[in-house]
Design a protein around this motif. Sequence first.
Motif, PDB file in Angstrom:
ATOM      1  N   ASP A   1       6.242 -14.088  -3.005  1.00 53.46           N
ATOM      2  CA  ASP A   1       5.247 -13.342  -4.501  1.00 53.46           C
ATOM      3  C   ASP A   1       6.791 -14.824  -5.417  1.00 53.46           C
ATOM      4  OD1 ASP A   1       4.953  -9.790  -4.909  1.00 53.46           O
ATOM      5  OD2 ASP A   1       3.697 -11.374  -4.282  1.00 53.46           O
ATOM      6  N   GLU A   2       7.848 -14.909  -5.274  1.00 53.27           N
ATOM      7  CA  GLU A   2       8.246 -15.828  -5.336  1.00 53.27           C
ATOM      8  C   GLU A   2       7.837 -17.759  -5.235  1.00 53.27           C
ATOM      9  OE1 GLU A   2      11.960 -13.916  -5.885  1.00 53.27           O
ATOM     10  OE2 GLU A   2      13.114 -16.245  -6.612  1.00 53.27           O
ATOM     11  N   ASN A   3       8.289 -17.350  -3.811  1.00 51.42           N
ATOM     12  CA  ASN A   3       8.160 -18.862  -2.883  1.00 51.42           C
ATOM     13  C   ASN A   3       7.347 -19.068  -1.914  1.00 51.42           C
ATOM     14  OD1 ASN A   3       8.727 -20.698  -1.783  1.00 51.42           O
ATOM     15  ND2 ASN A   3      11.252 -20.389  -1.416  1.00 51.42           N
TER      16      ASN A   3
ATOM     17  N   GLY B   1      10.342  -1.703   4.800  1.00 54.37           N
ATOM     18  CA  GLY B   1      11.463  -2.277   3.828  1.00 54.37           C
ATOM     19  C   GLY B   1      10.654  -3.724   4.852  1.00 54.37           C
ATOM     20  N   MET B   2      10.837  -4.168   5.880  1.00 53.93           N
ATOM     21  CA  MET B   2      10.428  -5.583   6.127  1.00 53.93           C
ATOM     22  C   MET B   2       9.349  -6.140   5.115  1.00 53.93           C
ATOM     23  SD  MET B   2      12.580  -7.479   8.286  1.00 53.93           S
ATOM     24  CE  MET B   2      13.610  -6.869   9.889  1.00 53.93           C
ATOM     25  N   VAL B   3       8.515  -5.505   5.372  1.00 54.34           N
ATOM     26  CA  VAL B   3       7.457  -6.163   4.941  1.00 54.34           C
ATOM     27  C   VAL B   3       7.246  -6.413   3.691  1.00 54.34           C
ATOM     28  CG1 VAL B   3       4.332  -5.768   3.588  1.00 54.34           C
ATOM     29  CG2 VAL B   3       5.670  -5.382   6.343  1.00 54.34           C
ATOM     30  N   LEU B   4       8.482  -5.234   2.941  1.00 49.95           N
ATOM     31  CA  LEU B   4       8.356  -5.189   1.442  1.00 49.95           C
ATOM     32  C   LEU B   4       9.834  -6.548   1.152  1.00 49.95           C
ATOM     33  CD1 LEU B   4       8.909  -1.318   0.458  1.00 49.95           C
ATOM     34  CD2 LEU B   4       7.046  -3.219   0.114  1.00 49.95           C
ATOM     35  N   SER B   5       9.973  -6.459   1.538  1.00 52.41           N
ATOM     36  CA  SER B   5      11.139  -7.363   1.951  1.00 52.41           C
ATOM     37  C   SER B   5      10.643  -9.311   1.653  1.00 52.41           C
ATOM     38  CB  SER B   5      12.840  -8.305   2.633  1.00 52.41           C
ATOM     39  OG  SER B   5      13.053  -7.304   2.392  1.00 52.41           O
ATOM     40  N   ALA B   6       9.935  -9.270   2.711  1.00 52.99           N
ATOM     41  CA  ALA B   6       8.831  -9.882   3.108  1.00 52.99           C
ATOM     42  C   ALA B   6       7.779 -10.634   1.686  1.00 52.99           C
ATOM     43  CB  ALA B   6       8.123 -10.724   3.659  1.00 52.99           C
TER      44      ALA B   6
ATOM     45  N   THR C   1      14.725   0.067   1.931  1.00 50.37           N
ATOM     46  CA  THR C   1      14.377  -1.659   0.961  1.00 50.37           C
ATOM     47  C   THR C   1      13.165  -0.523   0.254  1.00 50.37           C
ATOM     48  OG1 THR C   1      15.037  -2.813   2.360  1.00 50.37           O
ATOM     49  CG2 THR C   1      13.873  -3.213   0.689  1.00 50.37           C
ATOM     50  N   VAL C   2      12.780  -0.960  -1.312  1.00 50.29           N
ATOM     51  CA  VAL C   2      11.612  -0.901  -1.805  1.00 50.29           C
ATOM     52  C   VAL C   2      11.707  -1.783  -3.461  1.00 50.29           C
ATOM     53  CG1 VAL C   2      11.352   1.390  -1.972  1.00 50.29           C
ATOM     54  CG2 VAL C   2      12.498   0.886  -3.946  1.00 50.29           C
ATOM     55  N   LEU C   3      10.550  -2.443  -3.734  1.00 52.69           N
ATOM     56  CA  LEU C   3      10.790  -3.688  -4.729  1.00 52.69           C
ATOM     57  C   LEU C   3      10.922  -3.059  -6.213  1.00 52.69           C
ATOM     58  CD1 LEU C   3       7.825  -5.093  -3.988  1.00 52.69           C
ATOM     59  CD2 LEU C   3      10.059  -5.688  -3.003  1.00 52.69           C
ATOM     60  N   LEU C   4      12.183  -3.128  -6.653  1.00 47.81           N
ATOM     61  CA  LEU C   4      12.196  -2.653  -8.452  1.00 47.81           C
ATOM     62  C   LEU C   4      12.345  -3.664  -9.164  1.00 47.81           C
ATOM     63  CD1 LEU C   4      13.510  -0.322  -9.490  1.00 47.81           C
ATOM     64  CD2 LEU C   4      15.673  -0.943  -9.293  1.00 47.81           C
ATOM     65  N   ASP C   5      10.894  -3.534 -10.117  1.00 43.33           N
ATOM     66  CA  ASP C   5      10.711  -4.535 -10.766  1.00 43.33           C
ATOM     67  C   ASP C   5       9.759  -6.315  -9.968  1.00 43.33           C
ATOM     68  OD1 ASP C   5      12.569  -3.601 -13.444  1.00 43.33           O
ATOM     69  OD2 ASP C   5      10.372  -3.201 -13.293  1.00 43.33           O
ATOM     70  N   GLY C   6       9.891  -5.160  -8.706  1.00 48.06           N
ATOM     71  CA  GLY C   6       9.002  -6.800  -7.702  1.00 48.06           C
ATOM     72  C   GLY C   6      10.101  -7.380  -6.846  1.00 48.06           C
ATOM     73  N   LYS C   7      11.853  -7.079  -7.040  1.00 50.93           N
ATOM     74  CA  LYS C   7      12.591  -7.242  -6.227  1.00 50.93           C
ATOM     75  C   LYS C   7      13.695  -6.182  -5.525  1.00 50.93           C
ATOM     76  CE  LYS C   7      13.540 -11.571  -7.913  1.00 50.93           C
ATOM     77  NZ  LYS C   7      11.610 -11.984  -8.350  1.00 50.93           N
ATOM     78  N   PRO C   8      13.332  -6.761  -3.801  1.00 50.00           N
ATOM     79  CA  PRO C   8      13.918  -6.089  -3.694  1.00 50.00           C
ATOM     80  C   PRO C   8      15.095  -4.874  -3.258  1.00 50.00           C
ATOM     81  CG  PRO C   8      13.956  -7.739  -2.197  1.00 50.00           C
ATOM     82  CD  PRO C   8      13.339  -8.198  -3.189  1.00 50.00           C
ATOM     83  N   ILE C   9      15.521  -3.100  -3.235  1.00 53.08           N
ATOM     84  CA  ILE C   9      16.977  -2.938  -3.599  1.00 53.08           C
ATOM     85  C   ILE C   9      16.595  -1.783  -2.397  1.00 53.08           C
ATOM     86  CG2 ILE C   9      16.710  -3.554  -5.721  1.00 53.08           C
ATOM     87  CD1 ILE C   9      16.149  -0.262  -5.242  1.00 53.08           C
ATOM     88  N   LYS C  10      18.119  -1.620  -2.056  1.00 56.69           N
ATOM     89  CA  LYS C  10      18.702  -0.581  -1.014  1.00 56.69           C
ATOM     90  C   LYS C  10      18.379   0.651  -1.926  1.00 56.69           C
ATOM     91  CE  LYS C  10      20.219  -3.426   2.144  1.00 56.69           C
ATOM     92  NZ  LYS C  10      20.547  -3.591   3.430  1.00 56.69           N
ATOM     93  N   SER C  11      17.055   1.465  -1.902  1.00 60.40           N
ATOM     94  CA  SER C  11      16.803   3.113  -2.745  1.00 60.40           C
ATOM     95  C   SER C  11      17.750   4.109  -2.071  1.00 60.40           C
ATOM     96  CB  SER C  11      15.632   3.016  -2.329  1.00 60.40           C
ATOM     97  OG  SER C  11      15.295   3.594  -0.989  1.00 60.40           O
ATOM     98  N   CYS C  12      18.514   3.950  -1.224  1.00 60.11           N
ATOM     99  CA  CYS C  12      19.126   4.921  -0.525  1.00 60.11           C
ATOM    100  C   CYS C  12      20.348   5.185  -0.790  1.00 60.11           C
ATOM    101  CB  CYS C  12      19.814   5.277   0.665  1.00 60.11           C
ATOM    102  SG  CYS C  12      20.983   3.878   1.484  1.00 60.11           S
TER     103      CYS C  12
ATOM    104  N   ALA D   1       1.544 -16.042   7.104  1.00 61.20           N
ATOM    105  CA  ALA D   1       0.367 -15.045   5.492  1.00 61.20           C
ATOM    106  C   ALA D   1       0.612 -16.072   4.581  1.00 61.20           C
ATOM    107  CB  ALA D   1       1.805 -14.367   5.405  1.00 61.20           C
ATOM    108  N   ALA D   2       1.999 -16.683   4.608  1.00 63.23           N
ATOM    109  CA  ALA D   2       2.386 -17.968   4.064  1.00 63.23           C
ATOM    110  C   ALA D   2       1.406 -19.274   3.730  1.00 63.23           C
ATOM    111  CB  ALA D   2       3.661 -17.834   3.634  1.00 63.23           C
ATOM    112  N   GLU D   3       0.844 -18.890   4.992  1.00 63.80           N
ATOM    113  CA  GLU D   3      -0.167 -19.936   5.188  1.00 63.80           C
ATOM    114  C   GLU D   3      -1.689 -19.875   4.353  1.00 63.80           C
ATOM    115  OE1 GLU D   3       0.571 -21.749   9.052  1.00 63.80           O
ATOM    116  OE2 GLU D   3       2.854 -21.929   8.577  1.00 63.80           O
ATOM    117  N   GLY D   4      -1.622 -18.692   4.817  1.00 64.98           N
ATOM    118  CA  GLY D   4      -3.004 -18.099   4.793  1.00 64.98           C
ATOM    119  C   GLY D   4      -2.944 -18.300   2.865  1.00 64.98           C
ATOM    120  N   SER D   5      -1.779 -17.710   2.441  1.00 66.64           N
ATOM    121  CA  SER D   5      -2.765 -17.951   1.654  1.00 66.64           C
ATOM    122  C   SER D   5      -2.823 -18.861   0.154  1.00 66.64           C
ATOM    123  CB  SER D   5      -0.992 -16.699   0.710  1.00 66.64           C
ATOM    124  OG  SER D   5       0.112 -18.252   0.879  1.00 66.64           O
TER     125      SER D   5
END
Lengths: 328, 756, 155
Positions: free
Chosen positions: C117-119, C107-112, C50-61, C151-155
């Motif tokens: 970022d959105e919610n 991958g997990m961190v990027l999905s999170a 998983t990487v972010l493409l324009d900020g959205k997670p996608i499967k790079s493989c 992390a969400a609460e801390g922000s």
Amino acid sequence: MKNFLYFEPTEIKTALSLLSEHKGKAKIMAGGTDLIPQMKRGLIAPETMIHLGKISSLQEIQESPEGLRVGAMVTLGSLERNGRVLSRYPGLQAAVSHVAVPAIRNSGTIGGNICLDTKCIYRDQVQTWKRALDPCFKSGGQRCYVVRGSKTCHASLAADTAGMLFALNARVKILSTSGERIVSIADLYPGNGIRPLSLLPEELLTEISIPRPKPNESSAYLRYSLRKAIDFPMVSAGVSMARGNGLCEEVRIVVGAVAPRPLRLTGAEKSLEGRPITESTLRDCARESPREALQISKSGRIDRFTREMISSLVFQALKRAWQAESLS
Amino acid sequence: MADFSIVGTRYGRIDGKDKATGRAKYIQDLKFPGMLYGKILRSPYPHARILNLDTSRVEGLMGVRAVATAGDTPNKKFGSYRSGVKDELIFAKDKALYVGDEIAAVAATDEETAREALSLIRVDYEELPAVFHPEEAIKPEAPRIHEDAEKNIASHALTLRGDPDKGFREADLVLEERFETGLQIHAYLEPVGCIASWDSNGKLTIYAPAQNPSWSRFIYSEALDLPMGKLRVIQTMIGGAFGGKLEQKQYLVAAILARKCRRPVKIVNRRDEEFQTSMPRVPMVVYLKMGVKKDGLLTAKEHRIYADNGAYTKYASAVLNLGTYRVDGLYRLRNIRNENYLVYTNKLPTSAFRGFGNPQITFAVESMLDQLAEGIGMDPLELRLRNAAEEGDLNAHGFKYVSCGLKDCLKKTAEAIDWQEKKKRKNIRRGIGISATSHVCGNRSFFPLFDGATAYARVDEGGKVRVLTGEVEVGQGLLTAYAAICAEEMGIPLSEVTVEAPDTDIAPFGLGTWGDRGTFIGGSGVKLAAADAKRQILEMAAEMLEANPSDLDCREGRVFVKGSPQKSLPFEEVASAAVYRRGGSPVFGKGTFIPASELSDSTRYGNISGTYAFGAQAAEVEVNPETGEVKVVRIAAAHDVGRALNLTTTEGQIEGATVQGMGYALSEEVRYEKGIMLSPNFLHYRIPTALDAPPMKTFLVETTDPGPFGAKGVAEPAMTPTAPAIANAIYDAVGVRIRTLPITPQKILEALQKKG
Amino acid sequence: MKVTIHLTVNGLAYQEEVEPRRTLLEFIREDLELTGTKEGCGLGECGTCTVLLDGKPIKSCITLAVQANGREVTTIEGIERPDGTLHPLQQAFIDHGAIQCGFCTPGMVLSAKALLDENPKPSELEIKQAIAGNLCRCTGYQKIVEAIRSAAEGS
């Protein structure tokens, strides 16, 4: 993957002429989330790929008093996040948000999902390992492993949106260099497990249009899979219902993933239309659904367990559509 | 409660930052100059004679640097350590015995060329009849897989304790049932890979995510006909193992290729290959018979197991003959007859997987316990408490339970799941079930030469401590535990300690990570090494502070005089003095821990582990009686861990194991057709996703244990009770008992419909 | 035949020539030598790529490098601050025991990250839905969910 010629047209007409020129040797690439894995498994090896990602007209969503028009290249993810637009189509919202996982939905498109190849564990294998297993019908062979001794292919049309769009009376626009045709989405699925789409090699599906529901109409979609993510559905039920004065005015019931095409249960529909709705009438209707599904499809996937699932999902979808609030 | 500053708290992992930032390097991330890529040609047939192998078309392909076949190997049969069976070759020579069997291999300048080269190798096979189930393979008319194994029996063992026949006569209720468990694939996210490289003096180095770097060399040495001294294994960061990353045939193939082309060769499994050739949990058919008295006393137990070895013998014999005994001590059984058949089939070789035979047999025993309870009208929890093992027990197999928190674990989980209340108010769709487990912490039988661990604690002139161990971090947090033990023992901050992954040229000989031994045994070695290093530091400080070493201590990085703490020195200052005043020699602490375990005798009787871990889990499920769908509402797990060195990582082990147990119970199933795995991928082999994992509550029961700071092991036992707890809960909910795993909705539905 | 692509990876602009069949994962790991993104299955089923493409997670493989033309890619190497301070999610993962073997972590961190970022204040269900495509075999997910919530609460 093997090498291929790659085109990224910016206009539909370029894409169409490329398709026509490469006569069957070209594959349309939308998000690639099913195409690329198939290629990596060695199941298909197109010589030419026509990627539609740069054709902006295919990514539009248009609302009008007639209904909703969605470009084929709109991603499932962007559709899912468009709660406002989908508020009239809760069934479609559910179907879209159930596809695979978020990362797949961010690349995968509605057009890609509608045109998804049928799925079967016996066919979707990495090619290295298949030598000892005689190929099945879908792989070019002479047998089916799902139903031993069958003369037909029992691959499953597992795309979540197909059945739901059918229940919503959707139509699709198909273009080619020879012109345009607009057909009911059902006409897209002849029920052939090997070649599940009636699209010709030079044709391109460009748009899906869904008629605007009446204010008293609602829709619902449920699906069953062993896990709550990643898995394709084993059974799905999409319902669109118009209710009035405690009666079912109109209903469309479509069962998906159990056959090479989505199955519209007109018999079940007739048993409800014009009648007062109670939980027990819905249950009776749901109980008859599996038999009708089996009858119209003769699908080898509809075993005892699947029948119970069909009954359970149809009931729940009917109930949800029945109890949903009316639209303003 | 002793006063610890680090141990028993929630300190962060020492490798956490590397892993969170993508800096951590796994084998797939490593690249050496001149490295080639290897690929393995595997048999597509489950059982076939190899008539002809023609590699001539490969040699001409541009980019290919080596082709290897059986002719390039010593062709000496070898086997897993101490299995007593040598039935493997590096490349299959006369016959291929399962789909995936290694036939040949190529090394090329890039992966695509290597793949293409494989397709140019021509092999002519003569297909032979194949057999896939141990009960079929053991029939006299079944095809013979290995010439010297009649009826395809790889091993047969019978163990008798007490007088089971008398026990059954005395019972008021005797039940007999058949249970069956299937293949469970480790499905770690990091595929197996390696880089093999020979130096100019004929020494082989293998870089690999190896769970047992030191002793895997025994097997490689035999297979390659290479002395151990010419074999170096450097353990790379492991992305999950669960028992699946012990010896690998792949490393031998890479070594052969590397030797042939005199360049380093890297091989990494493609995921479908990984599934097809991994060494999964041993499937078992268990015929179980148990007897109980009206008052709840269990009187006898008899099992006959047919275990599926697969095509070659890896650790399945140990799994079967050692792993299926631990459950016997759980409920103080004294009259036992265990008969074990290990049977070859034409499928992938089975081996070690978290629990090591315990999950399989415990599923059977714990399911039957509920049946017995119902039969005598007793609450299942009460039946368990009635018979539960206690501290001080010597069980029928000679295991000494020097510490035992079993009853506490049972009571805690029952309380957490609201046992009493739920049993009174019956909901037709919901049910609760409970199960217990017992496990070893190390196993003397494995390596007769010694059981134990050695560690070094090396203090440099900057006061930094480096722990050298032969034990292996597989993700469980072992290196962090060692750093904590070392820091706690020496009285220095955790940040001053690093722990090295083993390089067998440098590290002590370590038995590796298996048998739940890492903390208890390895950690004890670290504690002793740290104590030794501290002693040397205090001796040096005594000179500098003009005091007696026995009057000194070290806390929070300062060495001080007990009684006059203002007389103190920073740890680094003492360390640098020690190094420079001793001709540059680092302070080298050495510690060896030998647990109070013994070798078992020829009947497998003996206290094979220094201590034993216990645990219990309870599950609440909701079952849809119309469709058979199961939802796990929640799981409560209580494990007797001695003392938790790190609360977070201990809980993490239990939570992870429980979800694996849930997958084992409900969704993980390997589908086969003619010996070909149909589900060699994450789509069809269904390990739970985040949406499937149930809410879990974990309780750590602490007992007084001889382990380091009182710690025992937890990683392995935590998987065992989950499946039986779920099975028992399903019975409680809808009244059907499924005796085969996984328990699918289809099976529940069929059982409900049969019940009528 | 090679195609020239222009893309940004972790804030840096690249212009490269790639074969159309090259996956984004291969491009990231081999051409750019950013090995934090992993290959777990190669078929888009496990999420370790998983990487972010324009900020959205996608499967790079299962994404072609050419699909990233003109877009922004974010890998795990790109979310820590320039001064080396960890992203709050990375720190939360470490603090809450959400990392064991670490292979699923990038991958997990990027999905999170994409979720937060959105919610910024997701529910527990929303967290699980966001990481449903990232398989983990070690942790059982509970501490991963806790880390993301923290992390969400801390922000």
